[in-house]
Design an enzyme around this catalytic site. Structure first.
Site, PDB file in Angstrom:
ATOM      1  N   ASP A  86      -1.940  -9.142  14.029  1.00  0.00           N
ATOM      2  CA  ASP A  86      -0.774  -9.835  13.112  1.00  0.00           C
ATOM      3  C   ASP A  86       0.450  -9.293  13.690  1.00  0.00           C
ATOM      4  O   ASP A  86       0.468  -8.703  14.760  1.00  0.00           O
ATOM      5  CB  ASP A  86      -0.867  -9.196  11.732  1.00  0.00           C
ATOM      6  CG  ASP A  86      -1.319  -7.829  11.893  1.00  0.00           C
ATOM      7  OD1 ASP A  86      -1.012  -7.017  12.657  1.00  0.00           O
ATOM      8  OD2 ASP A  86      -1.749  -6.991  10.714  1.00  0.00           O
ATOM      9  N   ASP A 130      -4.385  -0.970  -0.241  1.00  0.00           N
ATOM     10  CA  ASP A 130      -5.057  -1.943  -1.266  1.00  0.00           C
ATOM     11  C   ASP A 130      -6.095  -2.743  -0.601  1.00  0.00           C
ATOM     12  O   ASP A 130      -6.526  -3.672  -1.427  1.00  0.00           O
ATOM     13  CB  ASP A 130      -3.783  -3.159  -1.592  1.00  0.00           C
ATOM     14  CG  ASP A 130      -3.374  -3.863  -0.418  1.00  0.00           C
ATOM     15  OD1 ASP A 130      -3.897  -3.662   0.882  1.00  0.00           O
ATOM     16  OD2 ASP A 130      -2.450  -4.596  -0.640  1.00  0.00           O
ATOM     17  N   HIS A 181      -6.496  -4.248   2.392  1.00  0.00           N
ATOM     18  CA  HIS A 181      -6.101  -5.325   3.419  1.00  0.00           C
ATOM     19  C   HIS A 181      -6.698  -4.934   4.883  1.00  0.00           C
ATOM     20  O   HIS A 181      -6.576  -3.821   5.137  1.00  0.00           O
ATOM     21  CB  HIS A 181      -4.794  -5.825   3.221  1.00  0.00           C
ATOM     22  CG  HIS A 181      -3.643  -5.001   3.780  1.00  0.00           C
ATOM     23  ND1 HIS A 181      -2.764  -4.284   3.129  1.00  0.00           N
ATOM     24  CD2 HIS A 181      -3.519  -4.524   5.064  1.00  0.00           C
ATOM     25  CE1 HIS A 181      -1.834  -3.844   3.946  1.00  0.00           C
ATOM     26  NE2 HIS A 181      -2.272  -3.625   5.061  1.00  0.00           N
ATOM     27  N   GLU A 190      -4.087  -9.902   2.382  1.00  0.00           N
ATOM     28  CA  GLU A 190      -3.579  -9.135   1.042  1.00  0.00           C
ATOM     29  C   GLU A 190      -4.708  -9.579   0.152  1.00  0.00           C
ATOM     30  O   GLU A 190      -5.244 -10.425   0.400  1.00  0.00           O
ATOM     31  CB  GLU A 190      -2.088  -9.467   0.522  1.00  0.00           C
ATOM     32  CG  GLU A 190      -1.100  -8.975   1.640  1.00  0.00           C
ATOM     33  CD  GLU A 190      -0.769  -7.608   1.568  1.00  0.00           C
ATOM     34  OE1 GLU A 190      -1.907  -6.846   1.370  1.00  0.00           O
ATOM     35  OE2 GLU A 190       0.318  -6.886   1.770  1.00  0.00           O
TER      36      GLU A 190
HETATM   37  C1  GLP Z   1      -0.448  -2.795   7.987  1.00  0.00           C
HETATM   38  C2  GLP Z   1      -1.418  -3.739   9.323  1.00  0.00           C
HETATM   39  C3  GLP Z   1      -2.666  -3.268   9.255  1.00  0.00           C
HETATM   40  C4  GLP Z   1      -2.849  -1.762   9.199  1.00  0.00           C
HETATM   41  C5  GLP Z   1      -2.507  -1.157   7.758  1.00  0.00           C
HETATM   42  C6  GLP Z   1      -2.350   0.211   7.618  1.00  0.00           C
HETATM   43  O1  GLP Z   1      -0.209  -3.636   7.193  1.00  0.00           O
HETATM   44  N1  GLP Z   1      -0.867  -4.820   9.203  1.00  0.00           N
HETATM   45  O2  GLP Z   1      -3.429  -3.849  10.443  1.00  0.00           O
HETATM   46  O3  GLP Z   1      -4.337  -1.515   8.938  1.00  0.00           O
HETATM   47  O4  GLP Z   1      -0.942  -1.517   7.733  1.00  0.00           O
HETATM   48  O5  GLP Z   1      -1.457   0.924   8.314  1.00  0.00           O
HETATM   49  P1  GLP Z   1      -1.434   2.540   8.602  1.00  0.00           P
HETATM   50  O6  GLP Z   1      -2.959   2.574   9.672  1.00  0.00           O
HETATM   51  O7  GLP Z   1      -0.270   2.692   9.124  1.00  0.00           O
HETATM   52  O8  GLP Z   1      -2.126   3.052   7.474  1.00  0.00           O
END
Ligand code: GLP
Length: 262
Positions: free
Chosen positions: A67, A136, A138, A143
């Protein structure tokens, strides 16, 4: 789904790194799906270390990231391209021309997204997809209520994701873009193997829902229950709400040694 609970994020990173090594040893031209966020950082450091020691070779690999935020200027330190260059690509022997990210400034977003999926197909599909998980549930930026068969497209972030990610933007949620381009859940499910990493208590609820809850668009990661080759590697706090916790350890302890990095 294989559930692996380890003592620390560092141990999980070492374990995941061995999966990458095995993949690239067996298939030097492997197509790797990569993720951003704080979760993969230790894994990326471990891959850098292994590459410096000549233990792993990325020279023929191709990558596709999950992404990218929409609307950040090129080179913005909060863009996922910047993150990937700084934490991995600039430090390993990969050909940058074969590292792909969605473009958050594409003129025609729909066309760009269709092209991104087409490029993945043309490269032969993703061999090994790395995922983190949002609080959440995702994956990528899919989402809750995302279609479980969605392809790469633009998504509006939830307020929770914006506030979770504000820490990267000096703590100011107003600086976090409200939209992102993300590989869809269907695009992710096409990967031949998936490794999801999860650390910390704030992921415990999402992990429980993803692994043990019903498959639901309300928890996008629960779609992974339908994939035939997924490993979820987590630390103790992230595993703290799992009902079958003891069973997962029991299974892992009885796994033949040769299968452990498979
Ligand atoms: C973002 C990214 C995800 C990631 C998520 C969790 O939203 N788009 O790919 O898995 O955050 O982030 P973190 O690893 O910082 O907890």
């Amino acid at each position: 789904m294989e559930v692996i609970i380890v003592k620390s994020a560092a141990e999980a990173a070492r374990k995941a790194a061995r999966i990458y090594k095995r993949m690239l040893d067996e298939k030097p031209t492997a197509v790797l799906g990569l993720a951003t966020g704080s979760t993969p950082l230790k894994l990326y450091s471990e891959l850098v270390r292994m590459c410096e020691n000549g233990e792993i070779d990325f020279s023929k690999a191709t990558t596709f990231n999950l992404d990218e935020y929409v609307g950040l200027p090129e080179g913005d330190p909060n863009s996922y391209r910047y993150f990937m260059d700084a934490n991995l690509f600039d430090k390993i022997n990969i050909d940058k021309k074969r590292t792909h990210m969605p473009c958050g400034n594409a003129d025609d977003v729909n066309e760009h997204c269709a092209e991104y999926d087409a490029k993945i197909r043309l490269a032969g599909g993703i061999d090994l997809q790395l995922l983190g998980i949002g609080a959440d549930g995702h994956i990528g930026f899919n989402e809750p209520t995302s279609s479980l068969t969605s392809r790469t497209r633009i998504k509006t972030l939830t307020k929770q994701t914006i506030s979770d990610n504000a820490r990267f933007f000096g703590g100011d949620p107003d600086k976090v873009p409200t939209h992102a381009i993300t590989m869809g859940i269907g695009s992710i499910m096409d990967a031949r193997m998936i490794v999801l990493l999860a650390f910390g208590e704030n992921k415990a609820e999402a992990i429980k829902a993803a692994i043990e809850g019903p498959i639901s668009a309300m928890v996008p990661a629960s779609a992974l229950q339908m994939h035939k080759n997924v490993k979820v590697i987590m630390d103790e706090p992230a595993a703290s709400q799992l009902r079958l916790r003891e069973y997962y350890d029991w299974v892992y302890e009885r796994k033949p040694e040769w299968q452990k990095d498979a």
